[in-house]
Design a protein around this motif. Structure first.
Motif, PDB file in Angstrom:
ATOM      1  N   MET A 177     -51.545 -16.920  66.290  1.00 41.03           N
ATOM      2  CA  MET A 177     -52.426 -17.566  65.315  1.00 41.03           C
ATOM      3  C   MET A 177     -53.801 -16.911  65.333  1.00 41.03           C
ATOM      4  O   MET A 177     -54.821 -17.538  65.662  1.00 41.03           O
ATOM      5  N   GLU A 178     -53.843 -15.642  64.966  1.00 50.07           N
ATOM      6  CA  GLU A 178     -55.079 -14.865  65.039  1.00 50.07           C
ATOM      7  C   GLU A 178     -56.126 -15.334  64.032  1.00 50.07           C
ATOM      8  O   GLU A 178     -57.316 -15.069  64.212  1.00 50.07           O
ATOM      9  N   ASP A 179     -55.678 -16.006  62.980  1.00 49.15           N
ATOM     10  CA  ASP A 179     -56.633 -16.514  61.987  1.00 49.15           C
ATOM     11  C   ASP A 179     -57.232 -17.853  62.405  1.00 49.15           C
ATOM     12  O   ASP A 179     -58.052 -18.423  61.677  1.00 49.15           O
ATOM     13  N   GLN A 180     -56.822 -18.356  63.576  1.00 49.71           N
ATOM     14  CA  GLN A 180     -57.372 -19.597  64.119  1.00 49.71           C
ATOM     15  C   GLN A 180     -57.878 -19.343  65.540  1.00 49.71           C
ATOM     16  O   GLN A 180     -57.213 -19.670  66.523  1.00 49.71           O
ATOM     17  N   PRO A 181     -59.059 -18.741  65.670  1.00 50.12           N
ATOM     18  CA  PRO A 181     -59.574 -18.405  67.008  1.00 50.12           C
ATOM     19  C   PRO A 181     -59.745 -19.613  67.913  1.00 50.12           C
ATOM     20  O   PRO A 181     -59.734 -19.478  69.140  1.00 50.12           O
ATOM     21  N   GLU A 182     -59.875 -20.805  67.315  1.00 51.05           N
ATOM     22  CA  GLU A 182     -59.988 -22.016  68.140  1.00 51.05           C
ATOM     23  C   GLU A 182     -58.732 -22.256  68.960  1.00 51.05           C
ATOM     24  O   GLU A 182     -58.776 -22.856  70.041  1.00 51.05           O
ATOM     25  N   VAL A 183     -57.585 -21.769  68.456  1.00 43.16           N
ATOM     26  CA  VAL A 183     -56.314 -21.933  69.181  1.00 43.16           C
ATOM     27  C   VAL A 183     -56.330 -21.096  70.459  1.00 43.16           C
ATOM     28  O   VAL A 183     -55.990 -21.577  71.540  1.00 43.16           O
ATOM     29  N   LEU A 184     -56.730 -19.831  70.337  1.00 45.92           N
ATOM     30  CA  LEU A 184     -56.785 -18.961  71.514  1.00 45.92           C
ATOM     31  C   LEU A 184     -57.806 -19.487  72.516  1.00 45.92           C
ATOM     32  O   LEU A 184     -57.578 -19.470  73.728  1.00 45.92           O
ATOM     33  N   PHE A 185     -58.943 -19.997  72.017  1.00 47.72           N
ATOM     34  CA  PHE A 185     -59.961 -20.576  72.898  1.00 47.72           C
ATOM     35  C   PHE A 185     -59.357 -21.741  73.690  1.00 47.72           C
ATOM     36  O   PHE A 185     -59.560 -21.846  74.916  1.00 47.72           O
ATOM     37  N   PHE A 186     -58.627 -22.609  73.005  1.00 53.67           N
ATOM     38  CA  PHE A 186     -57.999 -23.750  73.682  1.00 53.67           C
ATOM     39  C   PHE A 186     -57.010 -23.266  74.735  1.00 53.67           C
ATOM     40  O   PHE A 186     -57.003 -23.780  75.868  1.00 53.67           O
ATOM     41  N   MET A 187     -56.189 -22.285  74.371  1.00 54.02           N
ATOM     42  CA  MET A 187     -55.159 -21.816  75.290  1.00 54.02           C
ATOM     43  C   MET A 187     -55.770 -21.149  76.515  1.00 54.02           C
ATOM     44  O   MET A 187     -55.248 -21.285  77.622  1.00 54.02           O
ATOM     45  N   GLN A 188     -56.872 -20.460  76.347  1.00 55.64           N
ATOM     46  CA  GLN A 188     -57.523 -19.800  77.480  1.00 55.64           C
ATOM     47  C   GLN A 188     -58.303 -20.784  78.344  1.00 55.64           C
ATOM     48  O   GLN A 188     -58.394 -20.621  79.560  1.00 55.64           O
ATOM     49  N   THR A 189     -58.846 -21.815  77.714  1.00 51.77           N
ATOM     50  CA  THR A 189     -59.739 -22.745  78.418  1.00 51.77           C
ATOM     51  C   THR A 189     -59.018 -23.946  79.010  1.00 51.77           C
ATOM     52  O   THR A 189     -59.265 -24.325  80.169  1.00 51.77           O
ATOM     53  N   PHE A 190     -58.122 -24.550  78.237  1.00 46.19           N
ATOM     54  CA  PHE A 190     -57.520 -25.820  78.646  1.00 46.19           C
ATOM     55  C   PHE A 190     -56.064 -25.722  79.102  1.00 46.19           C
ATOM     56  O   PHE A 190     -55.644 -26.484  79.981  1.00 46.19           O
ATOM     57  N   ALA A 191     -55.291 -24.834  78.511  1.00 49.20           N
ATOM     58  CA  ALA A 191     -53.855 -24.785  78.804  1.00 49.20           C
ATOM     59  C   ALA A 191     -53.531 -24.465  80.262  1.00 49.20           C
ATOM     60  O   ALA A 191     -52.610 -25.075  80.832  1.00 49.20           O
ATOM     61  N   PRO A 192     -54.238 -23.527  80.924  1.00 42.91           N
ATOM     62  CA  PRO A 192     -53.872 -23.216  82.314  1.00 42.91           C
ATOM     63  C   PRO A 192     -53.900 -24.425  83.245  1.00 42.91           C
ATOM     64  O   PRO A 192     -53.075 -24.553  84.152  1.00 42.91           O
TER      65      PRO A 192
END
Length: 203
Positions: A177-192
């Protein structure tokens, strides 16, 4: 002293909602932890709320995070009538998907018609996808995929390889979902953190 009621009818709306906890998800697969629609809806709502905040704070978004969270909370409510149709079946063909969308719309109307008349249009804005902005829908869809991905990760951690293929498919979708940078931010910050044990979390 009695209370004067101002409604034109009694309503079974919340009785329907309370039954979401009995609607099982991932019905075609063996689960280490049974997942139901009520739990999933809460999960999607809090993730969608976070995505909206991230979008606004870091990526020039102007979305109402509270509206996003509320719509997300109701995003699968029709499944109290339709049940949870597994993704491989729902998307097996365009004809099947179209038929399901019609059934879903009829379920929306059924639920709305259980409400007192004064509240129907308020809830229509939450239940009927046509009333939800494309931007809000995009955020909620991303939250739905993240929730499913984290479910798969949890099942694999529990030793259930049944979810291995689904996890790989969802991983590709979520991180694509490269057009939704908030998704990558969430995955890097909260998912782990979701993979940690309670002892690890409280250290």
């Amino acid at each position: 002293m009695g209370i004067s009621l101002m409604t034109d009818k009694t309503s079974s709306f919340y009785a329907y909602l309370s039954r979401l906890k009995w609607i099982k998800r991932w019905g075609l697969m063996r689960n280490a932890h049974e997942d139901n629609v009520m739990e999933h809806s809460w999960d999607v709502a809090v993730i969608a709320h976070a995505l909206a905040l991230i979008k606004n704070r870091y990526f020039d978004g102007q979305v109402d995070s509270n509206v996003v969270a509320t719509v997300a909370l109701f995003h699968d409510v029709t499944e109290v009538i339709t049940g949870d149709l597994p993704t491989p079946i729902k998307y097996h063909s365009s004809a099947l998907l179209g038929a399901y969308k019609q059934i879903e719309h009829q379920a929306e109307e059924t639920l709305l018609n259980t409400l007192p008349t004064d509240f129907i249009e308020d809830y229509r804005k939450l239940l009927d996808h046509e009333y939800v902005s494309k931007e809000h829908q995009q955020i909620i869809k991303a939250a739905d995929k993240i929730s499913a991905y984290l479910k798969c990760k949890a099942e694999l951690k529990a030793g259930n390889t049944e979810f291995e293929v689904a996890m790989k498919q969802l991983e590709k979708i979520v991180f694509g979902m490269e057009d939704q940078p908030e998704v990558l931010f969430f995955m890097q910050t909260f998912a782990p953190g979701c993979e940690l044990t309670l002892d690890d979390l409280v250290k």
